[in-house]
Design a protein around this motif. Structure first.
Motif, PDB file in Angstrom:
ATOM      1  N   VAL A  25       3.939 -15.319  48.395  1.00 36.29           N
ATOM      2  CA  VAL A  25       3.372 -14.755  47.171  1.00 36.29           C
ATOM      3  C   VAL A  25       2.902 -13.318  47.429  1.00 36.29           C
ATOM      4  CG1 VAL A  25       1.491 -14.916  45.481  1.00 36.29           C
ATOM      5  CG2 VAL A  25       2.764 -16.963  46.129  1.00 36.29           C
ATOM      6  N   ARG A  26       2.252 -13.108  48.553  1.00 31.65           N
ATOM      7  CA  ARG A  26       1.793 -11.758  48.891  1.00 31.65           C
ATOM      8  C   ARG A  26       2.981 -10.813  49.065  1.00 31.65           C
ATOM      9  NH1 ARG A  26      -1.321  -7.386  48.598  1.00 31.65           N
ATOM     10  NH2 ARG A  26      -1.766  -6.458  50.598  1.00 31.65           N
ATOM     11  N   GLY A  29       4.593  -9.701  45.796  1.00 35.27           N
ATOM     12  CA  GLY A  29       3.854  -8.613  45.151  1.00 35.27           C
ATOM     13  C   GLY A  29       4.036  -7.288  45.854  1.00 35.27           C
ATOM     14  N   HIS A  59       2.589  -9.668  38.598  1.00 32.01           N
ATOM     15  CA  HIS A  59       2.365  -9.624  40.047  1.00 32.01           C
ATOM     16  C   HIS A  59       1.041  -8.954  40.391  1.00 32.01           C
ATOM     17  CE1 HIS A  59       5.821 -11.594  41.676  1.00 32.01           C
ATOM     18  NE2 HIS A  59       6.540 -11.031  40.715  1.00 32.01           N
ATOM     19  N   LYS A  61      -1.630  -9.335  38.711  1.00 31.80           N
ATOM     20  CA  LYS A  61      -2.637 -10.380  38.485  1.00 31.80           C
ATOM     21  C   LYS A  61      -2.632 -11.446  39.578  1.00 31.80           C
ATOM     22  CE  LYS A  61      -2.953  -9.762  33.540  1.00 31.80           C
ATOM     23  NZ  LYS A  61      -2.537 -10.249  32.222  1.00 31.80           N
ATOM     24  N   LEU A  62      -1.510 -11.650  40.268  1.00 33.04           N
ATOM     25  CA  LEU A  62      -1.448 -12.637  41.349  1.00 33.04           C
ATOM     26  C   LEU A  62      -1.936 -12.070  42.686  1.00 33.04           C
ATOM     27  CD1 LEU A  62       2.004 -14.436  40.912  1.00 33.04           C
ATOM     28  CD2 LEU A  62      -0.273 -15.402  40.538  1.00 33.04           C
ATOM     29  N   ASP A  63      -1.882 -10.758  42.833  1.00 31.80           N
ATOM     30  CA  ASP A  63      -2.144 -10.161  44.134  1.00 31.80           C
ATOM     31  C   ASP A  63      -3.582 -10.369  44.622  1.00 31.80           C
ATOM     32  OD1 ASP A  63      -1.012  -8.602  46.359  1.00 31.80           O
ATOM     33  OD2 ASP A  63      -2.586  -7.169  45.792  1.00 31.80           O
ATOM     34  N   VAL A  66      -4.354 -14.064  45.670  1.00 33.01           N
ATOM     35  CA  VAL A  66      -3.738 -14.497  46.930  1.00 33.01           C
ATOM     36  C   VAL A  66      -4.482 -13.871  48.109  1.00 33.01           C
ATOM     37  CG1 VAL A  66      -1.886 -12.773  47.280  1.00 33.01           C
ATOM     38  CG2 VAL A  66      -1.564 -15.121  48.028  1.00 33.01           C
ATOM     39  N   HIS A 134      -3.820 -21.996  43.133  1.00 30.65           N
ATOM     40  CA  HIS A 134      -3.018 -20.774  43.195  1.00 30.65           C
ATOM     41  C   HIS A 134      -1.536 -21.080  42.929  1.00 30.65           C
ATOM     42  CE1 HIS A 134      -2.691 -16.537  44.137  1.00 30.65           C
ATOM     43  NE2 HIS A 134      -1.511 -16.844  44.632  1.00 30.65           N
ATOM     44  N   GLN A 137      -0.975 -21.335  39.211  1.00 30.33           N
ATOM     45  CA  GLN A 137      -0.914 -20.005  38.598  1.00 30.33           C
ATOM     46  C   GLN A 137       0.415 -19.312  38.932  1.00 30.33           C
ATOM     47  OE1 GLN A 137      -3.912 -17.246  39.945  1.00 30.33           O
ATOM     48  NE2 GLN A 137      -3.399 -15.738  38.390  1.00 30.33           N
ATOM     49  N   ALA A 138       0.830 -19.395  40.187  1.00 33.00           N
ATOM     50  CA  ALA A 138       2.086 -18.765  40.603  1.00 33.00           C
ATOM     51  C   ALA A 138       3.273 -19.422  39.899  1.00 33.00           C
ATOM     52  CB  ALA A 138       2.251 -18.851  42.118  1.00 33.00           C
ATOM     53  N   THR A 141       3.485 -18.047  36.405  1.00 32.77           N
ATOM     54  CA  THR A 141       3.911 -16.645  36.429  1.00 32.77           C
ATOM     55  C   THR A 141       5.388 -16.519  36.764  1.00 32.77           C
ATOM     56  OG1 THR A 141       1.690 -15.908  37.034  1.00 32.77           O
ATOM     57  CG2 THR A 141       3.502 -14.397  37.524  1.00 32.77           C
TER      58      THR A 141
END
Length: 169
Positions: A25-26, A29, A59, A61-63, A66, A134, A137-138, A141
């Protein structure tokens, strides 16, 4: 909470798949945020320009979550994209017009399709409540991003075949 450790699992993760998930995930992004920025200048279609903004927002918003989750769980995550991902972002910075449009959709749809399988595995099996939250959420997204990319009308069978070939049997 049911049997199996409950919120104690929110404090630490030893599961390799949880660590892989946070890393992926990281890294997504780290390359997709800079890869989506050129869409406004380099894309020829309004659909790709919209997709670029939409993916950039998702991305972004996910960064932070994470990074927060990996810190809370003492899981080191990368601070730069892989060499391959950096190459993809560079290709997008250099492409223009319809060539950009197709490359953008191909690279990003395939990337999202690949991480989608990891997210599903993690969400279904992790015992860690932070990672589970998480992953939820991922999942939302990434599904949204695949839909937006498909709405451009540029996703090809070859792109989907590339994703299918990467899924472990």
């Amino acid at each position: 909470m049911g049997a199996g450790g409950g919120d104690q699992q929110a404090q630490n993760t030893g599961a390799p798949l949880d660590k892989t998930f946070l890393t992926e995930v990281r890294q997504a992004g780290l390359w997709e945020i800079p890869a989506c920025r050129p869409a406004q200048a380099n894309a020829s279609s309004e659909a790709n320009k919209r997709a670029g903004l939409h993916l950039l927002d998702g991305h972004s918003k996910l960064d932070q979550p994470v990074r927060n989750d990996s810190e809370a769980l003492h899981v080191p995550i990368p601070d730069q994209a892989t060499a391959e991902q950096q190459c993809w972002a560079e290709q997008l910075r250099n492409a223009r017009g319809s060539a950009f449009d197709q490359l953008f959709v191909d690279l990003l749809r395939e990337s999202h399709g690949r991480v989608f399988t990891t997210i599903g595995e993690v969400r279904a099996s992790t015992k860690n409540s932070l990672v589970r939250r998480h992953a939820t959420q991922a999942n939302t997204t990434v599904q949204d991003h695949m839909d937006v990319l498909e709405e451009t009308g540029l996703v090809t069978d070859a792109t989907l075949d590339g994703v299918a070939s990467s899924i472990p049997k």
